[in-house]
Design a protein around this motif. Structure first.
Motif, PDB file in Angstrom:
ATOM      1  N   ASN C  42       0.597  -1.278   0.130  1.00 32.54           N
ATOM      2  CA  ASN C  42      -0.045  -0.146   0.024  1.00 32.54           C
ATOM      3  C   ASN C  42       0.790   1.152   0.014  1.00 32.54           C
ATOM      4  O   ASN C  42       0.129   2.408   0.008  1.00 32.54           O
ATOM      5  CB  ASN C  42      -1.011  -0.074   1.121  1.00 32.54           C
ATOM      6  CG  ASN C  42      -0.455  -0.428   2.448  1.00 32.54           C
ATOM      7  OD1 ASN C  42       0.898   0.058   2.628  1.00 32.54           O
ATOM      8  ND2 ASN C  42      -1.395  -0.612   3.503  1.00 32.54           N
ATOM      9  N   THR C  43       2.143   1.090  -0.023  1.00 34.85           N
ATOM     10  CA  THR C  43       2.850   2.342  -0.398  1.00 34.85           C
ATOM     11  C   THR C  43       4.077   1.842  -1.214  1.00 34.85           C
ATOM     12  O   THR C  43       4.497   0.811  -1.320  1.00 34.85           O
ATOM     13  CB  THR C  43       3.576   2.775   1.156  1.00 34.85           C
ATOM     14  OG1 THR C  43       4.507   1.982   1.497  1.00 34.85           O
ATOM     15  CG2 THR C  43       2.530   3.207   2.242  1.00 34.85           C
ATOM     16  N   ASP C  87       9.219   1.129  12.175  1.00 35.88           N
ATOM     17  CA  ASP C  87       7.913   2.153  12.133  1.00 35.88           C
ATOM     18  C   ASP C  87       6.775   1.468  11.609  1.00 35.88           C
ATOM     19  O   ASP C  87       5.574   1.593  11.975  1.00 35.88           O
ATOM     20  CB  ASP C  87       8.528   3.443  11.519  1.00 35.88           C
ATOM     21  CG  ASP C  87       7.346   4.655  11.340  1.00 35.88           C
ATOM     22  OD1 ASP C  87       6.532   4.457  12.216  1.00 35.88           O
ATOM     23  OD2 ASP C  87       7.459   5.595  10.724  1.00 35.88           O
TER      24      ASP C  87
ATOM     25  N   ALA D  71       4.918   8.918   0.003  1.00 35.64           N
ATOM     26  CA  ALA D  71       3.749   8.792   0.559  1.00 35.64           C
ATOM     27  C   ALA D  71       3.458   7.552   1.489  1.00 35.64           C
ATOM     28  O   ALA D  71       3.936   6.796   1.245  1.00 35.64           O
ATOM     29  CB  ALA D  71       2.559   9.261  -0.291  1.00 35.64           C
ATOM     30  N   ASN D  72       2.927   7.870   2.724  1.00 31.93           N
ATOM     31  CA  ASN D  72       2.413   6.688   3.653  1.00 31.93           C
ATOM     32  C   ASN D  72       1.035   6.509   3.073  1.00 31.93           C
ATOM     33  O   ASN D  72       0.456   6.797   2.081  1.00 31.93           O
ATOM     34  CB  ASN D  72       2.696   6.861   4.907  1.00 31.93           C
ATOM     35  CG  ASN D  72       1.829   7.959   5.343  1.00 31.93           C
ATOM     36  OD1 ASN D  72       0.783   8.329   4.977  1.00 31.93           O
ATOM     37  ND2 ASN D  72       1.927   8.463   6.932  1.00 31.93           N
ATOM     38  N   THR D  73       0.359   5.548   3.840  1.00 32.17           N
ATOM     39  CA  THR D  73      -1.112   5.119   3.717  1.00 32.17           C
ATOM     40  C   THR D  73      -2.037   6.275   3.745  1.00 32.17           C
ATOM     41  O   THR D  73      -3.245   6.155   3.230  1.00 32.17           O
ATOM     42  CB  THR D  73      -1.368   3.915   4.378  1.00 32.17           C
ATOM     43  OG1 THR D  73      -1.550   4.400   5.816  1.00 32.17           O
ATOM     44  CG2 THR D  73      -0.483   2.630   4.264  1.00 32.17           C
ATOM     45  N   HIS D  78       5.846   9.369   4.559  1.00 33.73           N
ATOM     46  CA  HIS D  78       6.205   8.391   5.455  1.00 33.73           C
ATOM     47  C   HIS D  78       7.145   8.929   6.712  1.00 33.73           C
ATOM     48  O   HIS D  78       8.247   9.382   6.202  1.00 33.73           O
ATOM     49  CB  HIS D  78       6.622   6.976   4.678  1.00 33.73           C
ATOM     50  CG  HIS D  78       6.491   5.901   5.441  1.00 33.73           C
ATOM     51  ND1 HIS D  78       7.708   5.661   6.871  1.00 33.73           N
ATOM     52  CD2 HIS D  78       5.941   4.632   5.306  1.00 33.73           C
ATOM     53  CE1 HIS D  78       7.394   4.402   7.010  1.00 33.73           C
ATOM     54  NE2 HIS D  78       6.182   3.864   6.256  1.00 33.73           N
TER      55      HIS D  78
END
Lengths: 164, 164, 164, 164
Positions: C42-43, C87, D71-73, D78
């Protein structure tokens, strides 16, 4: 420095005018200075905190009673004491694992507080994650008497030559 | 609880048999309990550490004298006190910046030690990096009297409703 | 934005002129973008790191192969990737434990590096130390394929409403 | 390893079927591999992050554009990239300050996130708090283009002999 009589007058003043908590703390610090003097503790702060140590295989367990001396302004254990407990337990454990001519000095520590320090006592379980020749990395978990996690810490230590 | 006479006997015992350091610490804790009782300090530990506070624009500056009470086993300031100083300075500053019906509670803290705590005093400069409605993030730098950095800390605080 | 032909020319240029490592990384990122597109990751960063997740009772275990993409300037895994792994593993675990209308956002993390990241893979074991309604505190231990501890991390998460 | 033709087919597949973000990331990583190959960057991750370095007296400033790759979710940067940026900026600065026969290796890092990583770019300002012969302690503050603090980090580095 004040004279013996002046010190005794101060002690009397506290005894006559202080709250129950003041008396409790006075007793604790007098016992602490005495315990330090007789070699039961090797620092004043661990004497005042009444640290008890037990080594338990891969863990060093350090326990302190929760007393009025430890309180912060909202009547739970001051986070500084919780940090001191973790630091002392981790450092003591490392010092027991290294040669006598070296001493472990804290280089950094982080602590997360997960529940208020209230109740009868705090029990700190320290473990060594890494022990090299120059540095060590450790962790500590602090619980209350119900087994609730109060704080979790990690720390690093430099292993330096002990001064003669 | 011990009687008044027993407490005074203990105090006398320390005065008669203790080292100069013991006497110094005894005086310090007697003055500390007294200072706490008279409202100069709001916790025993800050009273024993003799914290002095000064607000200085974007910084809260908290200073403590280096005394035998603070010593660790290798005769420098115990890292737990340095951490307590940083935590207290950062928390005090946040508490001054938030509404009276809230109180700042430390959620985590990290400290790096960069020089031994020796000399006359430690001066902690705390700053607020972020102040939201529910949390705050802060930092503190601790210096000795020569301006050498002794420790650097960062911390987080929850801003929770103050109990009535 | 460049045209399709320009992008293909760039890819050809790397294929013709690049080192074996460049080719390896090119394949990895192409597979990663593809895996992200097909919903496996998802990333992009977890796709490029090829994270594999396994939940194991009280632990979420996230594993990544050690590839040239991860290298720092001295040819071990860049600490930033180790931190990203910790993380992500901790955050993923918290997100699995909270209601769907909330999302866990990292508020802070600390990581100690205890051994160089070299070998076949890194395996991260994340655990939840505290899960409240507004925050969570977690820890993660990262091991190499020999079971040596490579890093230890702790982190905090805010649990905030997920945007529609 | 796949053949050149297979790699090119993969690239075509992404170009034909991918989203705008996929194309953007593909371009970024192709440029990154190319930049690494031509010596503009010394790791793939800094190439993909497009780090720009500027030394500014007591600060090393490292800037990265905020791109879909980061980008994170929940579509903010992130935290692992923010940590990687801080780690890289601090480590790069220490490496510039030590003799050529030594290299700085991160021993630990902590980062506090104070605002979401959104907008045009992130600017990291790294400073050295302590530089000894064996270790260094550093800090970094990361801002967005409005000057809002996005994250604050501290880190420690071992200064070890550089391998021939």
């Amino acid at each position: 420095m004040e004279t013996v009589d002046q010190l005794l007058e101060k002690a009397k003043g506290i005894i006559e005018n202080g709250s129950n908590e003041d008396m409790n703390v006075l007793k604790q610090v007098l016992d602490g200075i005495d315990g330090k003097r007789r070699g039961k503790y090797n620092t004043y702060i661990t004497a005042f905190m009444e640290t008890e140590i037990e080594e338990n295989g891969a863990q060093l367990v350090m326990t302190i009673p929760i007393t009025p001396f430890l309180a912060n302004t909202v009547d739970i254990v001051h986070g500084g004491f919780t940090a001191t407990l973790a630091d002392t337990a981790m450092g003591t454990f490392v010092n027991r694992k290294i040669p006598d001519d070296k001493v472990a000095v804290t280089s950094e520590m982080k602590i997360n507080y997960t529940a208020p320090g209230v109740g009868e006592f705090l029990k700190c379980r320290a473990e060594i994650l890494h022990l090299g020749t120059k540095t060590s990395v450790t962790e500590a978990k602090i619980y209350n008497e119900n087994g609730t996690l109060v704080a979790a810490a990690t720390g690093s230590f430099y292993l330096v030559p002990r001064k003669a």
